[in-house]
Scaffold this motif. Structure first.
Motif, short mmCIF file in Angstrom:
data_model
loop_
_atom_site.label_atom_id
_atom_site.label_comp_id
_atom_site.label_asym_id
_atom_site.label_seq_id
_atom_site.Cartn_x
_atom_site.Cartn_y
_atom_site.Cartn_z
N LEU A 17 87.39 -5.28 93.77
CA LEU A 17 87.91 -4.86 92.46
C LEU A 17 86.84 -4.24 91.57
O LEU A 17 87.14 -3.39 90.73
N VAL A 18 85.57 -4.66 91.71
CA VAL A 18 84.51 -4.10 90.86
C VAL A 18 83.96 -2.80 91.40
O VAL A 18 83.14 -2.15 90.75
N ASP A 19 84.38 -2.40 92.59
CA ASP A 19 83.94 -1.13 93.17
C ASP A 19 84.86 -0.03 92.64
O ASP A 19 85.87 0.32 93.25
N ILE A 20 84.51 0.53 91.48
CA ILE A 20 85.40 1.48 90.82
C ILE A 20 85.47 2.81 91.55
O ILE A 20 86.38 3.60 91.32
N SER A 21 84.52 3.07 92.45
CA SER A 21 84.56 4.33 93.19
C SER A 21 85.74 4.36 94.17
O SER A 21 86.19 5.44 94.57
N LYS A 22 86.26 3.19 94.55
CA LYS A 22 87.38 3.12 95.48
C LYS A 22 88.65 2.60 94.81
O LYS A 22 89.62 2.28 95.50
N ALA A 23 88.63 2.52 93.50
CA ALA A 23 89.76 1.93 92.78
C ALA A 23 90.93 2.89 92.71
O ALA A 23 90.77 4.08 92.39
N ASN A 24 92.13 2.36 92.97
CA ASN A 24 93.36 3.13 92.82
C ASN A 24 94.01 2.88 91.47
O ASN A 24 95.14 3.33 91.23
N MET A 49 77.28 -5.08 93.69
CA MET A 49 78.32 -4.14 93.29
C MET A 49 78.48 -4.11 91.78
O MET A 49 78.83 -3.07 91.21
N ALA A 50 78.23 -5.25 91.11
CA ALA A 50 78.37 -5.32 89.66
C ALA A 50 77.57 -6.51 89.16
O ALA A 50 77.33 -7.48 89.89
N THR A 51 77.15 -6.43 87.91
CA THR A 51 76.41 -7.53 87.28
C THR A 51 77.13 -7.97 86.01
O THR A 51 78.02 -7.28 85.52
N ASP A 52 76.71 -9.14 85.52
CA ASP A 52 77.28 -9.68 84.28
C ASP A 52 78.80 -9.72 84.35
O ASP A 52 79.51 -9.31 83.43
N VAL A 53 79.32 -10.24 85.47
CA VAL A 53 80.76 -10.25 85.72
C VAL A 53 81.38 -11.51 85.12
O VAL A 53 80.91 -12.62 85.36
N THR A 54 82.45 -11.33 84.36
CA THR A 54 83.24 -12.44 83.82
C THR A 54 84.69 -12.24 84.22
O THR A 54 85.25 -11.17 84.01
N ALA A 55 85.30 -13.27 84.80
CA ALA A 55 86.70 -13.22 85.21
C ALA A 55 87.53 -14.11 84.30
O ALA A 55 87.19 -15.27 84.08
N THR A 56 88.61 -13.55 83.74
CA THR A 56 89.54 -14.30 82.90
C THR A 56 90.92 -14.25 83.56
O THR A 56 91.43 -13.18 83.83
N THR A 93 84.15 2.59 79.32
CA THR A 93 83.47 2.91 78.08
C THR A 93 82.41 3.96 78.35
O THR A 93 81.95 4.13 79.49
N GLU A 94 82.02 4.64 77.32
CA GLU A 94 81.05 5.72 77.48
C GLU A 94 79.63 5.32 77.11
O GLU A 94 78.72 6.11 77.20
N ASP A 95 79.44 4.04 76.71
CA ASP A 95 78.10 3.61 76.30
C ASP A 95 77.33 3.15 77.52
O ASP A 95 77.56 2.11 78.09
N ILE A 96 76.42 3.98 77.97
CA ILE A 96 75.53 3.65 79.08
C ILE A 96 74.13 3.46 78.50
O ILE A 96 73.66 4.23 77.67
N ASP A 97 73.45 2.39 78.98
CA ASP A 97 72.19 2.01 78.37
C ASP A 97 71.10 3.06 78.54
O ASP A 97 70.19 3.15 77.74
N LYS A 98 71.16 3.85 79.60
CA LYS A 98 70.12 4.84 79.86
C LYS A 98 70.77 6.19 80.16
O LYS A 98 71.91 6.27 80.60
N THR A 105 78.58 -1.96 85.88
CA THR A 105 78.33 -1.35 87.18
C THR A 105 76.83 -1.17 87.40
O THR A 105 76.01 -1.39 86.51
N ARG A 106 76.48 -0.74 88.63
CA ARG A 106 75.07 -0.52 88.95
C ARG A 106 74.44 0.54 88.06
O ARG A 106 73.23 0.50 87.79
N ASP A 107 75.24 1.52 87.58
CA ASP A 107 74.68 2.52 86.68
C ASP A 107 74.82 2.11 85.21
O ASP A 107 74.74 2.93 84.31
N LEU A 108 75.04 0.78 85.01
CA LEU A 108 75.02 0.14 83.68
C LEU A 108 76.19 0.56 82.79
O LEU A 108 76.10 0.47 81.57
N GLN A 109 77.29 1.00 83.38
CA GLN A 109 78.48 1.31 82.60
C GLN A 109 79.33 0.06 82.45
O GLN A 109 79.58 -0.66 83.41
N ARG A 110 79.77 -0.22 81.22
CA ARG A 110 80.60 -1.38 80.94
C ARG A 110 82.05 -1.05 81.27
O ARG A 110 82.59 -0.05 80.82
#
Length: 645
Positions: A108-115, A430-437, A183-188, A499-504
């Motif tokens: 699910l966190v692999d957005i490159s393959k998300a439908n 695949m992803a960091t700082d993951v929270t599941a609700t 979101t469009e806020d990427i740290d770098k 994501t790995r490229d720091l996109q929320r």
């Protein structure tokens, strides 16, 4: 989301409640039977909490089927019921909760393959339970406002029609059932996904000189022996060559430890040596690790690093804790980095000492390794721990580093260490700082979790490819009658991650399941994979928390249920795998409960809840940690073709 049962079985109760004995696991206050004086409703009846295990029936004993009545409309069929008169022959009471769902978080966190539907707008949340509006939501227009009655908690959310988002939903459609909110806020400005660090943290204490025969001798030559350190040196050189070929832009660093910690970095700079008082100063060690620069990638540093590895010599004690702290601090500069710890003995000097007689053993060490793991999770670092077979490293303690960060725990020998290092290197974040609700309708709760509400929040930290988590849910007894009148129950999973490229990113998946008002569930319709993985993960977690008796009850219930399922729908391969998991965990729990009881009798004391964990051998701890990250056979086939624990 994948469910173990096609319907929500709303009449399941914990064994401690139905039997009237044991401790309430969810701290809920309920009655085991209805004693109120209100009149019974026409739809109310007692539920026997059984699943149907249908015996094979002789064909001649059954009457011929009746022809269908064409005049009646076709209605959705409920779950299959057992034939009348056969209940007593094949009935089995449900002790295991079949209300289980599985989430393949790694997928699910692999957005490159998300439908899923991609959306740049923020989701609209219920003001009470924070459920997100979805295609299951019902909007009603009332004058100048739109009212959304939350399908999860019933809260009426008044939304003005002046909101552009609301006008959009009113004219067209509500959000889908699977939506990616980007979101469009990427740290770098630019992120090089290969710009990560692999830190090899290697034990070079005196015990690493133990040798093993690899080639038998004969009349012409003497036998060949290889030490543990020599096997590590060979494995590291081969790993460097592999990284040089596959990931030449990746950074690699070396840290060694005995009675002091030596930081070589990429091998091109001046080594940093930490000893004496610095080995017990947490802040100093962390600061030195963060400051140490690793400027070169493996393409540029392979030769000096290889030379440093060849020069390693074994002697001294084991400052594992300080070395792990420095390594994690070094890796914190690069999201998605890995720390691979290779050791063969208990930490016996500096922070995190584990040997008997240490001043820190009883109180500070478990806290130290848990705190260190949280530091790694916060910085998106995966820590893996490899120990040698035949040693006692207190893996139950140092394994926390891997367990909380998504890394691997394993016991190797001189011939398998390279393969295990390669497996660790292949585990990509695949992803960091993951929270599941996870949310469901008000009246649902999650056994074995904190709180008793219909909303569960879990911080997962780092997620690697193929990671799978399971949840168990049930209906509160006081809400059972209401749920029996409902046709469907909604479920919503909210995954918030970076994501790995720091996109929320926030991914919201919403589903609904039918409710069964039958007290029978056909065993053959249950999903063995979901139940097997959930049993392994839950019982391993309970064992590590010291709740061994609860784990044993779960194992016995799942064992009985697995037998019933296999009788109705045989699947030899899955039965063998999940059956072995249950058998292995059962033996570990029996050893722990028996050992804890005998120890308590000798001391004249009652066993403390957490004491069994201290009795875990390294082999048992390895199995338990691997069970905590178990995943189904089908999920494993998607990546490697066989099973992983």
């Amino acid at each position: 989301m994948e469910f173990a049962c096609s319907h929500v079985v709303c009449n399941w109760r914990p064994e401690s409640v139905t039997s009237g004995a044991g401790q309430n696991l969810t701290n809920l206050s309920w009655e085991t039977s209805s004693t109120s004086s209100r009149p019974r409703s026409v739809c109310e009846h007692d539920y026997d909490n059984r699943i149907s295990v249908l015996p094979k029936t002789e064909p001649q004993l059954l009457p011929p089927p009746l022809p269908p009545r064409q005049s009646l409309p076709q209605a959705p069929m409920p779950p299959p019921l057992p034939p009348r008169g056969l209940e007593a022959k094949g009935e089995t009471r449900i002790k295991a909760n079949v209300n289980v769902l599985s989430v393949n978080v790694g997928h699910l966190v692999d957005i490159s393959k998300a439908n899923a539907i991609h959306c740049t707008r923020s989701p609209l949340y219920c003001s009470k339970c924070k459920a997100a509006m979805s295609s299951l939501s019902n909007l009603q227009n009332k004058q100048n406002e739109t009212v959304w009655s939350c399908e999860f908690c019933g809260q009426e959310n008044k939304l003005t029609n002046m909101d552009p988002g609301i006008r959009h939903f009113s004219r067209q459609t509500l959000p889908g059932r699977d939506v990616l909110h980007l979101t469009e806020d990427i740290d770098k400005d630019y992120i090089n996904l290969e710009d990560m660090l692999v830190v090899f943290c290697v034990d070079i204490s005196g015990s690493m000189s133990v040798t093993f025969e690899v080639t038998a001798g004969n009349s012409m030559r003497s036998p060949t022996y290889v030490s543990r350190l020599q096997s590590v040196q060979d494995a590291l050189q081969r790993a460097l060559s592999s990284l040089f070929q596959t990931s030449p832009r990746r950074r690699v660093a070396l840290v060694t430890f005995n009675d002091e910690v030596t930081v070589y970095g990429d091998g091109t700079g001046v080594p940093l040596t930490l000893r004496d008082w610095s080995l017990v100063d947490f802040d100093y060690l962390k600061d030195q690790g963060e400051k140490y620069s690793t400027p070169h990638c493996i393409l540029e540093s392979i030769h000096p690093l290889t030379q440093k590895i060849k020069e390693m010599r074994e002697h001294g004690a084991t400052a594992l804790g300080p070395a792990a702290l420095v390594s994690i601090a070094m890796a914190s500069r690069y999201t998605g980095s890995k720390v691979i710890i290779c050791t063969d003995g208990q930490a016996n000097i500096g922070l995190g000492e584990l040997e008997q007689g240490s001043l820190h053993t009883s109180t500070y060490s478990p806290y130290f390794y848990s705190q260190l793991a949280k530091e790694a999770v916060n910085n998106g670092i995966i820590v893996s721990v490899l120990t040698f077979e035949g040693t006692d490293c207190r893996l139950a303690e140092i394994g926390r580093l891997a367990d909380l960060t998504g890394g691997r725990v394993n016991i190797v020998n001189i011939s398998t260490i390279f393969n295990e290092i390669q497996s660790v290197l292949a585990d990509n974040v695949m992803a960091t700082d993951v929270t599941a609700t996870l949310l469901s309708a008000d009246g649902v709760y999650f056994p074995y979790e904190e709180g008793s509400t219909h909303k569960l929040v879990k911080k997962l930290g780092n997620v690697t490819e193929g990671a799978e988590i399971t949840f168990q849910f049930a209906v509160k007894p006081e809400s059972m009658e209401v749920f029996q009148r409902r046709d469907r129950i909604p479920f919503q999973l909210q995954l918030d991650f970076r994501t790995r490229d720091l996109q929320r990113v926030k991914r919201i998946v919403t589903e609904q399941r039918r409710v069964t008002t039958s007290s029978w569930v056909w065993a053959g319709s249950l999903n063995m994979a979901v139940l097997g993985v959930h049993c392994a993960q839950l019982c391993a977690r309970l064992t590590m928390e010291g709740r061994v008796l609860e784990a044993q009850r779960q194992l016995k219930a799942q064992q009985d249920l697995l037998k019933d399922i296999s009788e109705q729908r045989p699947r030899p391969k899955e039965e063998s795998i999940y059956g072995n998991w249950i058998s292995t965990m059962t033996m570990i729990c029996e050893d722990l409960s028996g050992g804890s009881k005998r120890s308590s009798e000798l001391k004249g004391l009652q066993a403390s809840p957490s004491s069994p964990v201290q009795d875990l051998s390294d082999e048992a701890a390895k199995v338990v940690y691997q069970m905590k990250r178990a995943r189904s056979v089908s999920a494993r086939k998607q990546t490697e073709g066989n099973l992983e624990m």
